[in-house]
Design a protein around this motif. Structure first.
Motif, short mmCIF file in Angstrom:
data_model
loop_
_atom_site.label_atom_id
_atom_site.label_comp_id
_atom_site.label_asym_id
_atom_site.label_seq_id
_atom_site.Cartn_x
_atom_site.Cartn_y
_atom_site.Cartn_z
N LEU A 14 0.83 -1.20 0.00
CA LEU A 14 0.00 0.00 0.00
C LEU A 14 0.86 1.25 0.00
N TRP A 15 1.88 1.24 0.82
CA TRP A 15 2.82 2.36 0.93
C TRP A 15 3.52 2.61 -0.40
N GLU A 16 3.98 1.54 -1.03
CA GLU A 16 4.65 1.64 -2.33
C GLU A 16 3.70 2.17 -3.40
N THR A 17 2.47 1.70 -3.38
CA THR A 17 1.47 2.08 -4.39
C THR A 17 1.23 3.58 -4.41
N HIS A 18 1.24 4.19 -3.24
CA HIS A 18 0.93 5.63 -3.15
C HIS A 18 2.19 6.48 -3.03
N GLY A 19 3.27 5.96 -3.58
CA GLY A 19 4.49 6.76 -3.69
C GLY A 19 5.20 7.04 -2.40
N LYS A 20 4.94 6.19 -1.38
CA LYS A 20 5.58 6.35 -0.07
C LYS A 20 5.27 7.71 0.55
N LYS A 21 4.04 8.17 0.29
CA LYS A 21 3.59 9.46 0.81
C LYS A 21 2.25 9.29 1.51
N CYS A 22 1.96 10.23 2.39
CA CYS A 22 0.65 10.25 3.04
C CYS A 22 -0.41 10.56 1.99
N PHE A 23 -1.47 9.79 1.96
CA PHE A 23 -2.55 9.96 0.99
C PHE A 23 -3.21 11.33 1.12
N HIS A 24 -3.26 11.85 2.34
CA HIS A 24 -4.01 13.08 2.60
C HIS A 24 -3.18 14.35 2.42
N CYS A 25 -1.97 14.40 2.98
CA CYS A 25 -1.17 15.63 2.93
C CYS A 25 -0.04 15.56 1.90
N SER A 26 0.19 14.37 1.35
CA SER A 26 1.21 14.15 0.30
C SER A 26 2.64 14.33 0.79
N HIS A 27 2.84 14.37 2.10
CA HIS A 27 4.20 14.46 2.62
C HIS A 27 4.87 13.09 2.59
N GLU A 28 6.20 13.10 2.44
CA GLU A 28 6.97 11.86 2.46
C GLU A 28 6.67 11.11 3.76
N LEU A 29 6.58 9.79 3.65
CA LEU A 29 6.15 8.98 4.78
C LEU A 29 7.07 7.79 4.96
N LEU A 30 7.72 7.69 6.10
CA LEU A 30 8.54 6.52 6.39
C LEU A 30 7.63 5.32 6.61
#
Length: 252
Positions: A14-30
């Motif tokens: 799921l994380w990989e699918t959404h570009g390793k970003k938060c779905f809501h704020c689009s910030h990079e997400l560990l």
């Protein structure tokens, strides 16, 4: 509090699918910080049918919409997930969010397959540790053993050493992907790699005869796998769990 649980394989996909970003704020997400958010709140699934139906109707969704399904799940940072909590997105926001998720489902399907293939790494490292313990590790002997366990008859007769061509049936679906330390995970993130990529690199080294495997000196349960392609994997075996401590050598 969320009741639905998610394994690391699904979370990673799921994380990989959404570009390793938060779905809501689009910030990079560990990966370690990622939370799985239900766009349509999970509590509606567990609540009264009348309340659920009313909420789904208001959003414009059919009565049989699967709140626990992939079409309702997104990666979120803790801040966004906490602010949203169990509330329902207002107006067209829910429809827009669900449409975005719907468009990502084919990619999620591909990444889920990669995650399932990643289970090969757990089995491969387990077999490597067993071979080292028996004092009989060679590239040729290990490949024969690996193929005997994981390959079907046709592939064993004409082996293609691509990890995705190995049968992933009864043994793989009883196992789980290995655990990773933060150090190993960061190294993978820098290189854009998943567990399946490491398994493929190990298998390629085995097929080329360039892999070595040995115990880490002074450690009863740690093993070192070394080869070409900048490969260096240190892992530990804790009963039924494989933990990858580090992956690949730092360049420069």
């Amino acid at each position: 509090m969320a009741k639905q649980s998610f394994g690391n394989s699904f979370r990673e996909a799921l994380w990989e699918t959404h570009g390793k970003k938060c779905f809501h704020c689009s910030h990079e997400l560990l990966f370690a910080d990622m939370e799985v958010d239900h766009i349509v709140p999970e509590h509606l699934h567990h609540g009264e049918p009348e309340t659920r139906l009313a909420a789904l109707t208001e959003i414009g969704l059919p009565p049989d919409f699967d709140i626990l399904g992939h079409e309702n799940l997104a990666p979120s940072c803790g801040k966004c997930n906490g602010e949203k909590s169990g509330s329902i997105l207002i107006g067209r926001s829910a429809a827009i969010a669900l449409t975005r998720i719907g468009r990502s489902l084919p990619t999620l399907k591909v990444n889920l397959q990669k995650s399932r293939d990643g289970k090969a790494l757990d089995d491969m490292l387990r077999l490597l540790s067993q071979s080292v313990e028996k004092g009989r590790f060679t590239n040729e002997q290990f490949l024969k053993r690996y193929m005997k366990v994981f390959a079907n008859t046709e592939q064993a007769q004409a082996p293609d050493l691509n990890i995705r061509n190995f049968e992933v049936g009864k043994i793989f679906n009883k196992t789980k992907s290995p655990g990773f330390t933060d150090h190993a995970r960061r190294s993978m993130e820098r290189r854009g790699l998943m567990a399946s990529d490491i398994a493929e690199t190990i298998l390629r080294n085995l097929s080329n005869g360039t892999l070595t495997a040995a115990k880490v000196r002074g450690q009863s349960n740690q093993y070192l796998v070394h080869g070409a392609d900048n490969l260096k994997v240190v892992f530990a075996v804790f009963k039924d769990t494989i933990v990858v401590l580090s992956v690949f050598e730092d360049m420069g």
